[in-house]
Every structure is written in structure tokens, then in C-alpha cells.
Motif scaffolding. Sequence first.
Motif: not given
Length: 101
Positions: A15, A23-24, A26-28, A30-31, A51, A77-78, A81
Motif C-alpha cells: 500500500s 483503505d484500498v 487494507e481492503e485488498i 483482507r480479501r 490486485d 468487486k468482491n 481488482y
Amino acid sequence: MHKYRLVMMLVSFSSCVAFAADDVGEEIGRRCQAQMGGYGPATVKGCIDQDMEALIALKKYPEENKKIIDDCYLLLKNHGYAIVKSCADQDIQAQHAAVKQ
């Protein structure tokens, strides 16, 4: 717990290198951890790298493709990317083929 800590360090590093938007990243992270964590840290890192690369590429697409990208994002999105980019690439290619006909 050790694997999770390593993944979060990789996410933080990725990141910081790619974006200021934590945030992006962290989102990546976590997923990728949720979907790929069972396959080991190298697989999670590969997911994160793919991603992040896809997100960087999508941000460089021309404005005329924004609606296609937004539609793919809302639909997929789930799944990350990389999948959103694949969807957008296919839809953009189909749109160009339709225009040529």
C-alpha cells in the motif's frame, strides 16, 4: 497468527509503495487473506500484487471507459481488482468490436 502478521506487513508495504490510500490496500489485503489464506503467504502475496497492479492499470484507463469499469466494479468487486480489470478489458474490447461493425 504468524501468517496473518506477515500478510498484513506485506499489505502495508504494498500500500505504501503503490498508494497513499491505505483503505484500498487494507481492503485488498483482507480479501486476499480471506480468499487465499489457506494456500499460504506466497499465494496471498501474489493475490495482493495482482490486485494492486490491476488497480494501478485501471486508474490509467481513459475517461471514456469509466462507465464500463464502474459497472464491472459493482458487479465483481468482491472478487478483486484483477477480475474487475479482466471484465473491463473484455467489455472494452467488445465495445470496440461493435463500433467497427
